[in-house]
Structures are given as structure tokens and as C-alpha cells.
Design a protein around this motif. Structure first.
Motif, PDB file in Angstrom:
ATOM      1  N   PRO A 274       0.819  -1.221   0.000  1.00  0.00           N
ATOM      2  CA  PRO A 274       0.000   0.000   0.000  1.00  0.00           C
ATOM      3  C   PRO A 274       0.851   1.269   0.000  1.00  0.00           C
ATOM      4  O   PRO A 274       0.505   2.251  -0.668  1.00  0.00           O
ATOM      5  N   ALA A 275       1.970   1.261   0.729  1.00  0.00           N
ATOM      6  CA  ALA A 275       2.832   2.440   0.759  1.00  0.00           C
ATOM      7  C   ALA A 275       3.362   2.762  -0.634  1.00  0.00           C
ATOM      8  O   ALA A 275       3.404   3.933  -1.046  1.00  0.00           O
ATOM      9  N   GLN A 276       3.759   1.745  -1.363  1.00  0.00           N
ATOM     10  CA  GLN A 276       4.274   1.965  -2.717  1.00  0.00           C
ATOM     11  C   GLN A 276       3.194   2.516  -3.632  1.00  0.00           C
ATOM     12  O   GLN A 276       3.453   3.405  -4.447  1.00  0.00           O
ATOM     13  N   VAL A 277       1.982   2.029  -3.488  1.00  0.00           N
ATOM     14  CA  VAL A 277       0.870   2.524  -4.305  1.00  0.00           C
ATOM     15  C   VAL A 277       0.565   3.979  -3.965  1.00  0.00           C
ATOM     16  O   VAL A 277       0.375   4.818  -4.848  1.00  0.00           O
ATOM     17  N   GLY A 278       0.519   4.298  -2.665  1.00  0.00           N
ATOM     18  CA  GLY A 278       0.225   5.666  -2.255  1.00  0.00           C
ATOM     19  C   GLY A 278       1.252   6.660  -2.763  1.00  0.00           C
ATOM     20  O   GLY A 278       0.912   7.736  -3.269  1.00  0.00           O
TER      21      GLY A 278
END
Length: 354
Positions: A274-278
Motif C-alpha cells: 500500500p505504501a508503494q501505491v500511495g
């Protein structure tokens, strides 16, 4: 197309080139209860620089000055290849009204403090950190220009300030031949998109670079919080400090957790976190120059740097945009409406220039 830290971007209309992700040094030192000890902070710095990163963000009072002191030590021997950005206006001495704010006295005191703490004789990029609503813009701009002329500061910028004040300052600096603002730093992420109303369009029109703080919304977009966190205290002291901060600022809400649900779904589809997507979502916006990563561990930093390799499908971007959409508000919603378009243009066809 994936990026790398050494795929450098021009900062606004300045001649300065910076990495597409900045390393945030607010985590250098645990004076605030949740940062990195010196050895881990050193690993963060080394990992970032060895991957080609050159843009590091701090402030005169981050972790009570520990951030700048550590950064200055780490940068020794390769100072000239780095772009060090710091900020002034936050209170340096409790009880002393002139040790904070945007005044010339506060400015000069903060810059001298930063130079000592960083162990350097110049600052690459200096931000006004927080607008104080009292200091005249002419005092601010002339004070910044004097520091540039003295060689203590190379470029000046502004953060956390209304768009109308920034555009006014930009015009005054231009008319008087003072050092122009090179960039604006602002909060922008999937949870906080209100900068799309005025700040981002302003930066694009004025040629200002845009640097993002909290691109992961204080960690909310990493997916580590759940609906249980809305009511249940958490376990560890360090995490409690961050959670308390996020709760106090309204970062953990039902709306925001619903956005995180979509982020998690897309992360699963892409085999990413999720961090990479955000983070990757912010990089899709051509108005964004460089988000600031606020990692506390080298593992977190390694994960965040993976955002440079994320590639979305059009449908995934649409899902993220729809899940996090905001109301444009007045006058933007009115001006974008079909009714106003019909009133001002009718059925005439116009060629677009950009």
C-alpha cells in the motif's frame, strides 16, 4: 515507465536538479518519541545517497535540532553533491517570541542556527515553514533576498501558506528584482487532495516546483491502521505517539480508511505494498516534483523507494481517483460546470494550447 533516484527533475524554473523522491530527515533522532537512533539514521542516509538520491529535507527544529546535526555529520565529505533543504519559522526557544515566526530576526537567527547544526556554510533551499499572518511580505522577501546575496542561501521557497499569499509574493519579488520563490512545499496525498483547488494550479502557472510532505498521510496510507484504531489505544509507545498525532489531526477516519481499502486492493493486484501505491500515485501528477519520504527504518525506506517502479493501468488510476475524490468548491465547481461552459462558449469549438 519506472524511475530511479538519479532520474533528476528540475525544481520549478530554477536551475536546480533534484531526485524524484526526497529523503525526509524529520525521523533523524528520537527526541520526539518515534524517530531513528543515530546508527539507523545513518543507514537511511547511506541507502538513499548510494541509490543516487540527492535531495534531503529537514528543518531547524526537527527533533529539537538533532535532525540537522545528524544530517550535517552524515553529509560531511560529500556536501556539494547534495541538495539540503531546511526551514524556518518554528519556535526555537520557548518563551522567546522572536525565535519563531517569519520576521527578519527569526529568519536570521534560524539560518545561523541551521548553518551551525548542519556544519555547512550555505543552505541549498530554504523554506518559510509556516505562514504567521503578521510579518509583512516585503520584510520576508527582502530578508530572504539578502541571505541569497550573502551566499548563505542559494534558493528560497515557501510551505504551508495560502495560495493567494504565495502568488502575491511571487509577483512582488518579480517586480522588485528580489530572489524568486523556487518551490512550494505542501501536503498532498490520496487522503488530502484539496491542494488541487488552488495550490497545485498556482504552482503550475507560476513555474514553482512542488515538494510534498506527508505523501502517505502520516502513515495512514501504509495500511497499518484499521477501524479498530478509531476507538482502541495501541500497544507501543512509539506507535502511540504517531497514532495520537494522526487521530488529533483527523487522519484516521471512516472516509480515509475506505480510501485505504482501495489502495490495498490495487496493491494486491500489482503485487506491491500500500505504501508503494500511495507514493506512486502522487508521482503520476505532472504538477508534482518530489514527495518527501519519512521512513524510520532502512526497511521502510527500501520499501518506499519501490514506488519508483510502480506502473498503474488507467482503470487502477481511475479507481484511486474516484475513491479519494474531493469537492472542488467555489468557484472551481461552478466554473467547471456544463452550465457555465454553455454560457461562455456555447457550441463553439476551440483549439487547446496545453
Amino acid at each position: 515507465m519506472s524511475l530511479t533516484l538519479d532520474t533528476y527533475r528540475q525544481l520549478g524554473r530554477s536551475g536546480l536538479w533534484i531526485s524524484p523522491l526526497a529523503l525526509g530527515a524529520a525521523t533523524f533522532g528520537n527526541d520526539w518519541g518515534w524517530g531513528a537512533e543515530k546508527d539507523e539514521a545513518r543507514r537511511l542516509f547511506d541507502l538513499y545517497v548510494e541509490r543516487g538520491g540527492n535531495f534531503i529535507d529537514t528543518a531547524v527544529t526537527y527533533t529539537n535540532g538533532t535532525s540537522e546535526r545528524m544530517l550535517g555529520e552524515f553529509a560531511h565529505g560529500r556536501r556539494d553533491s547534495l541538495v539540503l533543504a531546511t526551514k524556518y519559522t518554528t519556535l526555537r526557544t520557548p518563551g522567546d517570541p522572536n525565535s519563531g515566526g517569519a520576521s527578519r530576526k527569526s529568519l536570521n537567527g534560524a539560518v545561523e542556527t541551521s548553518l551551525r547544526q548542519l556544519g555547512t556554510d550555505y543552505i541549498d533551499l530554504l523554506y518559510l515553514h509556516v505562514w504567521d499572518f503578521t510579518t509583512p511580505v516585503e520584510e520576508i522577501l527582502r530578508g530572504l533576498d539578502d541571505l541569497v546575496r550573502q551566499g548563505k542561501v542559494l534558493y528560497v521557497a515557501i510551505s504551508n501558506t495560502p495560495a493567494w499569499q504565495i502568488s502575491r509574493m511571487h509577483a512582488i519579488a518579480d517586480l522588485r528584482g528580489w530572489s524568486p520563490l523556487a518551490a512550494v512545499q505542501l501536503e498532498y496525498n490520496l487522503i488530502e487532495r484539496t491542494a488541487e483547488r488552488d495550490l497545485l494550479p498556482m504552482a503550475r502557472e507560476l513555474g514553482l516546483g512542488t515538494v510534498l510532505w506527508s505523501p502517505l498521510a502520516g502513515g495512514v496510507l501504509t495500511g497499518k491502521y484499521s477501524r479498530q484504531d478509531l476507538t482502541t489505544p495501541d500497544a507501543t509507545a512509539a506507535e502511540s505517539a504517531r497514532k495520537g498525532f494522526n487521530l488529533a489531526l483527523g487522519g484516521i477516519t471512516e472516509r480515509n480508511l475506505a480510501i485505504v481499502d482501495v489502495v490495498k486492493e490495487i496493491a494486491s493486484d500489482l503485487n506491491r505494498t500500500p505504501a508503494q501505491v500511495g507514493l506512486a500515485w502522487t508521482l503520476q501528477n505532472p504538477a508534482v516534483t518530489s514527495p518527501v519520504i519519512g521512513a524510520r527504518t532502512s526497511a521502510q525506506l527500501q520499501e518506499n523507494l519501490g514506488a519508483l517502479e510502480v506502473e498503474f493501468t488507467p482503470s487502477q488510476l481511475t479507481r484511486l481517483d474516484q475513491a479519494s475524490a474531493i469537492e472542488l468548491g467555489f468557484p472551481h465547481a461552478m466554473l467547471a460546470s456544463d452550465h457555465i461552459r454553455a454560457q461562455t462558449r456555447g457550441d463553439i469549438t476551440f483549439a487547446t494550447h496545453r
